[in-house]
Design a protein around this motif. Structure first.
Motif, PDB file in Angstrom:
ATOM      1  N   MET A   1       1.935   1.936  -3.332  1.00 58.04           N
ATOM      2  CA  MET A   1       0.777   2.338  -4.224  1.00 58.04           C
ATOM      3  C   MET A   1       0.554   3.788  -3.828  1.00 58.04           C
ATOM      4  O   MET A   1       0.386   4.792  -4.853  1.00 58.04           O
ATOM      5  CB  MET A   1      -0.310   1.536  -4.118  1.00 58.04           C
ATOM      6  CG  MET A   1      -0.344   0.329  -4.608  1.00 58.04           C
ATOM      7  SD  MET A   1      -0.087   0.146  -6.325  1.00 58.04           S
ATOM      8  CE  MET A   1      -0.968   1.444  -7.098  1.00 58.04           C
ATOM      9  N   ASN A   2       0.509   4.358  -2.683  1.00 59.47           N
ATOM     10  CA  ASN A   2       0.285   5.492  -2.350  1.00 59.47           C
ATOM     11  C   ASN A   2       1.619   6.649  -2.839  1.00 59.47           C
ATOM     12  O   ASN A   2       1.258   7.715  -3.231  1.00 59.47           O
ATOM     13  CB  ASN A   2       0.360   5.943  -0.874  1.00 59.47           C
ATOM     14  CG  ASN A   2      -0.905   5.139  -0.516  1.00 59.47           C
ATOM     15  OD1 ASN A   2      -1.868   5.338  -0.778  1.00 59.47           O
ATOM     16  ND2 ASN A   2      -1.003   4.692   1.150  1.00 59.47           N
TER      17      ASN A   2
ATOM     18  N   SER B   1       0.858  -1.256   0.016  1.00 60.29           N
ATOM     19  CA  SER B   1      -0.011   0.006  -0.016  1.00 60.29           C
ATOM     20  C   SER B   1       0.817   1.227   0.044  1.00 60.29           C
ATOM     21  O   SER B   1       0.423   2.225  -0.625  1.00 60.29           O
ATOM     22  CB  SER B   1      -0.915   0.007   1.249  1.00 60.29           C
ATOM     23  OG  SER B   1      -2.047  -1.057   1.225  1.00 60.29           O
TER      24      SER B   1
ATOM     25  N   ARG C   1       3.466  -4.574 -10.720  1.00 64.91           N
ATOM     26  CA  ARG C   1       2.174  -5.216 -10.504  1.00 64.91           C
ATOM     27  C   ARG C   1       2.072  -6.326  -9.364  1.00 64.91           C
ATOM     28  O   ARG C   1       1.393  -6.425  -8.759  1.00 64.91           O
ATOM     29  CB  ARG C   1       1.883  -5.696 -12.011  1.00 64.91           C
ATOM     30  CG  ARG C   1       0.208  -6.546 -11.989  1.00 64.91           C
ATOM     31  CD  ARG C   1       0.147  -7.037 -13.210  1.00 64.91           C
ATOM     32  NE  ARG C   1       1.402  -7.991 -13.783  1.00 64.91           N
ATOM     33  CZ  ARG C   1       1.979  -8.152 -14.791  1.00 64.91           C
ATOM     34  NH1 ARG C   1       1.486  -7.578 -15.802  1.00 64.91           N
ATOM     35  NH2 ARG C   1       3.061  -8.883 -14.994  1.00 64.91           N
TER      36      ARG C   1
ATOM     37  N   GLY D   1       1.013   7.020  -6.354  1.00 67.88           N
ATOM     38  CA  GLY D   1      -0.342   7.732  -6.643  1.00 67.88           C
ATOM     39  C   GLY D   1       0.147   9.370  -6.645  1.00 67.88           C
ATOM     40  O   GLY D   1      -0.093  10.071  -7.644  1.00 67.88           O
TER      41      GLY D   1
ATOM     42  N   ALA E   1      -2.191  -4.876  -2.516  1.00 68.26           N
ATOM     43  CA  ALA E   1      -2.740  -3.498  -2.078  1.00 68.26           C
ATOM     44  C   ALA E   1      -4.292  -3.525  -2.088  1.00 68.26           C
ATOM     45  O   ALA E   1      -4.942  -2.531  -1.658  1.00 68.26           O
ATOM     46  CB  ALA E   1      -1.968  -2.418  -2.828  1.00 68.26           C
ATOM     47  N   GLU E   2      -4.856  -4.346  -2.694  1.00 64.55           N
ATOM     48  CA  GLU E   2      -6.244  -4.293  -3.318  1.00 64.55           C
ATOM     49  C   GLU E   2      -7.018  -5.038  -2.097  1.00 64.55           C
ATOM     50  O   GLU E   2      -8.255  -5.236  -2.137  1.00 64.55           O
ATOM     51  CB  GLU E   2      -6.730  -5.026  -4.398  1.00 64.55           C
ATOM     52  CG  GLU E   2      -5.915  -4.219  -5.817  1.00 64.55           C
ATOM     53  CD  GLU E   2      -6.341  -4.769  -7.159  1.00 64.55           C
ATOM     54  OE1 GLU E   2      -7.329  -5.680  -7.035  1.00 64.55           O
ATOM     55  OE2 GLU E   2      -5.844  -4.543  -8.097  1.00 64.55           O
TER      56      GLU E   2
ATOM     57  N   THR F   1       2.396  -5.355  -5.827  1.00 66.64           N
ATOM     58  CA  THR F   1       1.473  -4.113  -5.175  1.00 66.64           C
ATOM     59  C   THR F   1       0.064  -4.859  -5.262  1.00 66.64           C
ATOM     60  O   THR F   1      -1.035  -4.541  -4.900  1.00 66.64           O
ATOM     61  CB  THR F   1       1.385  -2.912  -5.781  1.00 66.64           C
ATOM     62  OG1 THR F   1       1.164  -3.098  -7.339  1.00 66.64           O
ATOM     63  CG2 THR F   1       2.699  -2.369  -5.518  1.00 66.64           C
ATOM     64  N   ARG F   2       0.025  -6.216  -5.769  1.00 65.01           N
ATOM     65  CA  ARG F   2      -1.264  -6.989  -5.966  1.00 65.01           C
ATOM     66  C   ARG F   2      -2.124  -6.931  -4.638  1.00 65.01           C
ATOM     67  O   ARG F   2      -3.465  -6.707  -4.712  1.00 65.01           O
ATOM     68  CB  ARG F   2      -1.196  -8.331  -6.661  1.00 65.01           C
ATOM     69  CG  ARG F   2      -2.135  -9.156  -6.423  1.00 65.01           C
ATOM     70  CD  ARG F   2      -2.295 -10.532  -6.827  1.00 65.01           C
ATOM     71  NE  ARG F   2      -1.028 -11.437  -6.081  1.00 65.01           N
ATOM     72  CZ  ARG F   2      -1.381 -11.799  -5.106  1.00 65.01           C
ATOM     73  NH1 ARG F   2      -2.626 -11.622  -4.212  1.00 65.01           N
ATOM     74  NH2 ARG F   2      -0.756 -12.303  -4.101  1.00 65.01           N
TER      75      ARG F   2
ATOM     76  N   GLN G   1       1.352   6.193 -14.419  1.00 63.43           N
ATOM     77  CA  GLN G   1       0.104   5.730 -14.489  1.00 63.43           C
ATOM     78  C   GLN G   1       0.149   4.484 -15.489  1.00 63.43           C
ATOM     79  O   GLN G   1      -0.405   3.247 -15.471  1.00 63.43           O
ATOM     80  CB  GLN G   1      -0.847   6.455 -14.859  1.00 63.43           C
ATOM     81  CG  GLN G   1      -2.454   6.191 -14.883  1.00 63.43           C
ATOM     82  CD  GLN G   1      -2.821   5.932 -13.764  1.00 63.43           C
ATOM     83  OE1 GLN G   1      -2.675   6.218 -12.600  1.00 63.43           O
ATOM     84  NE2 GLN G   1      -4.077   5.170 -13.621  1.00 63.43           N
TER      85      GLN G   1
END
Length: 367
Positions: free
Chosen positions: A199-200, A196, A221, A203, A227-228, A224-225, A213
């Motif tokens: 990802m932050n 996470s 990928r 972002g 992170a969902e 960070t999978r 992006q």
């Protein structure tokens, strides 16, 4: 005499536990609790449970064994609630939470005045799917099922629990609750924080560098999978394992400082050693296994960027159960993609490999 098993929480884990119990013990009466009506209805329609309720106390007094398969904080609240209900003498209570010390402490606090057996439990299996509709009788096959005994675990409790859970085909391991939380803070809880965080960071970075992006693929990928994952669950995990997780974060911060200094110094040999050590340790660990045995089997196929290539391969494999498919390195137009197909057992993998080798000219390799 027929046992009554009470599954509290009819999500993926609770419903899959029920199916595994029923596989070896079809004579047992399995009842369930779930706050949401949809999972209750699905569990009844699919024969996962015999009866279902949204009132925890309804079946509590009838249960020989109670499985708490709900979020951690709710597990703790339910332990307190069970302490005030008229339970059977010698009833065995267990849970399925991802942290153990806080739950074991709660059980010892609330249940110690009663003749109740308690064993902390953590079946280390899951899926991106949720709810009773995702129930899988094979979810725990060859997975570690961690048991953390407590002061309320009498001598016969663990054998009783294992006998009821024999249909899961899991591998049971007993470990101290505090040690469980230390280990999982490193290999489960901290990685979710890292995913996470990445990802932050990405972002924020994409605000000034918009191609971030579009170019994120491959390693990013894969890293960070997770992170969902569901935020509420992970907030609860962090709140019940704070000390171990903070320790892991601090130690990792020092490691990042070390590699930063090596890069700033231009120490090529030390940087090479850094990557080589990580590569070697990963090969030594049982990352590709569940409970020390191979649990999934991957076939990799170099495929050209041509219409219907993937459909052609899947048509060749018709009749073979496929767990997952993915395309690696799909952000490059100038190279072959790598089609990764995951199978559940070695026999299916070997059969698929033979078919692709015999009926296509694609390069095939196995991990």
């Amino acid at each position: 005499m027929t046992k009554t098993i009470y599954i509290v929480g009819l999500g993926l884990i609770g419903s899959s536990l029920a199916l595994g119990i029923r596989r070896d013990h079809p004579e047992y009466r399995i009842v369930g609790y779930n706050r949401g009506e949809q999972s209750r209805m699905i569990a009844l329609e699919h024969g996962i449970v015999d009866e279902a309720t949204d009132n925890l106390s309804q079946f509590a007094a009838e249960a020989d064994m109670i499985f708490l398969c709900v979020p951690i904080q709710q597990t703790i609240r339910f332990l307190e609630e069970l302490s005030n209900l008229p339970l059977k003498e010698g009833v065995l209570v267990t849970d399925a939470g991802s942290t153990k010390e806080a739950i074991v402490e709660a059980a010892e606090t609330y249940l110690s005045a009663r003749n109740i057996h308690f064993i902390g439990g953590h079946p280390m299996a899951g899926s991106h799917k949720t709810g009773a509709i995702a129930a899988d009788v094979n979810l725990f096959e060859n997975a570690y099922y961690i048991l953390t005994p407590s002061r309320l675990t009498q001598a016969d409790a663990i054998p009783r629990l294992k006998e009821v859970l024999s249909g899961l085909h899991a591998r049971f391991v007993e470990i101290d609750a505090a040690e469980h939380d230390r280990v999982t803070s490193q290999i489960s809880h901290f990685p979710h924080i890292l995913a996470s965080s990445l990802m932050n960071q990405a972002g924020d970075y994409r605000k000034d560098h918009p191609f971030t992006q579009h170019f994120a693929a491959g390693g990013f990928r894969d890293m960070t999978r997770i992170a969902e994952s569901e935020p509420g669950m992970w907030t609860s995990i962090l709140m019940t394992n704070r000390a171990s997780i903070v320790e892991r974060l601090a130690e990792f911060g020092e490691r990042l400082k070390d590699i930063q200094q090596l890069i700033e110094a231009g120490d090529e040999e030390a940087i090479w050693q850094f990557f080589d050590q990580g590569r070697r340790i990963r090969k030594e660990m049982e990352i590709h296994k569940r409970a020390g045995v191979d649990s999934f089997y991957d076939l990799f196929i170099n495929i050209p960027d041509q219409e219907d290539t993937i459909l052609t391969i899947l048509e060749l494999l018709r009749g073979i159960s496929v767990v997952n498919i993915r395309i690696n390195e799909d952000n490059r137009a100038d190279i072959h993609g790598i089609l990764q197909i995951t199978f559940k057992n070695k026999e299916d993998l070997e059969r698929a490999e033979r078919i692709i080798r015999d009926q296509t000219s694609y390069q095939v390799f196995v991990d």
